[in-house]
Design an enzyme around this catalytic site. Structure first.
Site, PDB file in Angstrom:
ATOM      1  N   LYS A 194      41.393  34.109  53.534  1.00 34.67           N
ATOM      2  CA  LYS A 194      41.566  35.111  52.478  1.00 34.67           C
ATOM      3  C   LYS A 194      40.948  36.413  52.942  1.00 34.67           C
ATOM      4  O   LYS A 194      40.065  36.406  53.803  1.00 34.67           O
ATOM      5  CB  LYS A 194      40.849  34.658  51.198  1.00 34.67           C
ATOM      6  CG  LYS A 194      41.397  35.267  49.928  1.00 34.67           C
ATOM      7  CD  LYS A 194      42.584  34.486  49.408  1.00 34.67           C
ATOM      8  CE  LYS A 194      43.206  35.140  48.198  1.00 34.67           C
ATOM      9  NZ  LYS A 194      44.152  34.236  47.539  1.00 34.67           N
ATOM     10  N   ASP A 210      47.572  39.415  46.794  1.00 33.52           N
ATOM     11  CA  ASP A 210      46.743  38.829  45.736  1.00 33.52           C
ATOM     12  C   ASP A 210      46.547  39.994  44.746  1.00 33.52           C
ATOM     13  O   ASP A 210      47.365  40.930  44.749  1.00 33.52           O
ATOM     14  CB  ASP A 210      45.407  38.310  46.323  1.00 33.52           C
ATOM     15  CG  ASP A 210      44.665  37.370  45.366  1.00 33.52           C
ATOM     16  OD1 ASP A 210      44.980  36.181  45.331  1.00 33.52           O
ATOM     17  OD2 ASP A 210      43.768  37.838  44.620  1.00 33.52           O
TER      18      ASP A 210
HETATM   19  N1  GLU Z   1      47.108  34.992  46.864  1.00 39.34           N
HETATM   20  C1  GLU Z   1      47.933  33.858  46.608  1.00 39.34           C
HETATM   21  C2  GLU Z   1      47.070  32.650  46.319  1.00 39.34           C
HETATM   22  O1  GLU Z   1      46.029  32.792  45.706  1.00 39.34           O
HETATM   23  C3  GLU Z   1      49.007  33.642  47.662  1.00 39.34           C
HETATM   24  C4  GLU Z   1      48.557  33.540  49.073  1.00 39.34           C
HETATM   25  C5  GLU Z   1      49.710  33.500  50.081  1.00 39.34           C
HETATM   26  O2  GLU Z   1      50.863  33.557  49.700  1.00 39.34           O
HETATM   27  O3  GLU Z   1      49.390  33.424  51.259  1.00 39.34           O
HETATM   28  O4  GLU Z   1      47.386  31.531  46.639  1.00 39.34           O
END
Ligand code: GLU
Length: 447
Positions: A129, A169
């Site tokens: 992340k 996100d």
């Molecule tokens: N931010 C999204 C999550 O919390 C998606 C992450 C992604 O698609 O890589 O899962």
């Protein structure tokens, strides 16, 4: 079991000691560790090979300076992060969050959750992340572009389709992914579609990716309802937030016969007994990027400034805003008002006390790492299409998403059953997510 609990307590103390002040990361780690006692009792090899200890330590943490110029020519400064948490199952995968609250503790909680969420999808993706304390609110398009370009000028050297694949996100949607991809392409001179997901449909994106997190959460809820012989028909639903997850959760609830009667943003909430008018909500939030009172005014709905959307009585609550937005007081009110289903569209929106209250009251509760896995799962489908230079239809992609969500739902329940907590989605999600990644780590040796 007592021995296993003592071992896990020691591991948690180590997390606290090694990561001082990172309260959200502590919370996320505690929730998973608390579920693992029955696994550790059955499989001491996970402790012997320090699998859990290694899982709690990111493989790599990158922190960098992001300087950029605002529209007045002033130099602004932000901090960028990418935490590459675990790559046992595939390239690090997870979104970027641009929000003033972002610091290492938030990125690590999100990255840690992402490991188990991605594992639960059954797809070949590791966990990571990133983000920045940049506040996009009130910034012009030009400022957003210059910030994204500066951010990518450092990030590009750490990512790649086989290494680390960021996405969106909070604060990062299609517009930002476009600017980030453009800068990556320019620096590297590679049209490497698989380096980012959430791309636009004409430049390597996937159908359904925009809708996927919200749709997925509602597909998951639909499975929960079916398990109890119920459906969305006639159900009153409250959704918190009005960003990407909230909007598409609302759309799918309405398609399946439920009514979303309230949603919110950081300025307050609206109650619209006729059901949220999605076209207007999308126009206000996505096109005009305005506050939610504009929706209430134009629709003739009630606007409550500064209040809690959880005061609104409902059958189903879908927290889709942000971490720790639903506390014990809110949970108490929801329970008294007769809510019987809660599914987390956001990451960790319910506090541990709230989750405990739901569980004690017999409310069916789905944790984010299961219920909101549809977003990242569809990102993995985008990666598949990029790798094969293909693009799938909306219906086909949506069917794949719905199958994946059903699979996650069933895996959670089967695992909860197997480990002695029937019907407990939290235990099921944590254990099922853990076992897949832990077995891969065992196979890959001490790395
Ligand atoms: N931010 C999204 C999550 O919390 C998606 C992450 C992604 O698609 O890589 O899962």
């Amino acid at each position: 079991m007592a021995h296993a609990e003592a071992t896990l307590d020691t591991l948690y103390s180590e997390v606290l000691r090694r990561n001082p002040g990172e309260t959200e990361f502590h919370q996320a780690a505690k929730e998973v560790l608390e579920s693992l006692a029955p696994v550790v009792t059955k499989h001491p090899e996970y402790v012997d090979a320090a699998v859990i200890r290694r899982l709690c330590e990111p493989e790599r943490q990158i922190i960098f300076r992001v300087p950029w110029q605002d529209d007045n020519g002033n130099v602004q400064l932000n901090r960028g992060f990418r935490v590459e948490f675990n790559s046992a199952l595939g390239p690090y995968k997870g979104g970027l969050r641009f929000h003033p609250s972002v610091y290492l503790g938030i990125v690590k909680f999100l990255g840690f959750e992402q490991i188990f969420k991605n594992s639960l999808t059954g797809l070949p993706i590791g966990g990571g992340k990133g983000g920045s304390d940049f506040d996009p609110k009130g910034r012009s398009d030009g400022e957003i572009m210059r910030f994204c370009q500066s951010f990518m000028t450092e990030l590009y050297r750490h990512i790649g389709e086989y290494t680390d694949v960021p996405a969106g996100d909070i604060g990062v949607g299609g517009r930002e992914i476009g600017y980030l991809f453009g800068q990556y392409k320019r620096i590297t001179n590679r049209y490497e579609s698989g380096v980012l997901t959430g791309k636009g449909l004409t430049w390597g994106g996937s159908q359904v990716r925009t809708e996927a997190t919200g749709y997925g959460a509602v597909f998951f809820l639909d499975e929960m309802l079916k398990t109890r012989g119920q459906s969305f028909d006639g159900k009153r639903v409250v959704v918190s937030g009005s960003g990407n997850v909230a909007v598409y959760a609302t759309e799918k609830v309405e398609q399946l016969g439920g009514t979303v009667i309230a949603c919110s943003d950081s300025s307050g909430y609206v109650v619209d007994e006729k059901g949220i008018d999605l076209a207007l909500l999308k126009d206000v939030k996505e096109t005009r990027r305005a506050r939610i009172d504009v929706y209430a005014e134009e629709r003739g709905a009630i606007f409550v400034p500064g209040g809690s959307v959880w005061d609104v009585p409902c059958d189903i609550a879908l927290p889709c805003a942000t971490q720790n937005e639903l506390d014990a007081d809110s949970a108490d009110r929801l329970i008294k008002n007769g809510t019987s289903y809660v599914a987390e569209g956001a990451n960790m929106p319910c506090t541990p006390d709230a989750v405990r209250l739901f569980s004690d009251a017999g409310v069916a509760f789905a944790p984010g790492k299961a219920a909101n896995a549809g977003g990242v799962a569809t990102s993995a489908l985008e990666m598949q299409q990029n790798a094969s230079r293909d693009s799938w239809s909306f219906d086909y992609t949506q069917d794949r998403l719905s199958d994946i969500m059903r699979g996650i739902h069933d895996r959670c329940l089967e695992t909860a059953d197997e480990y002695g907590s029937p019907g407990d989605y939290v235990t099921g999600a944590n254990i099922a997510g853990f076992i897949r990644v832990a077995n891969a780590m065992l196979a890959l040796g001490v790395v």
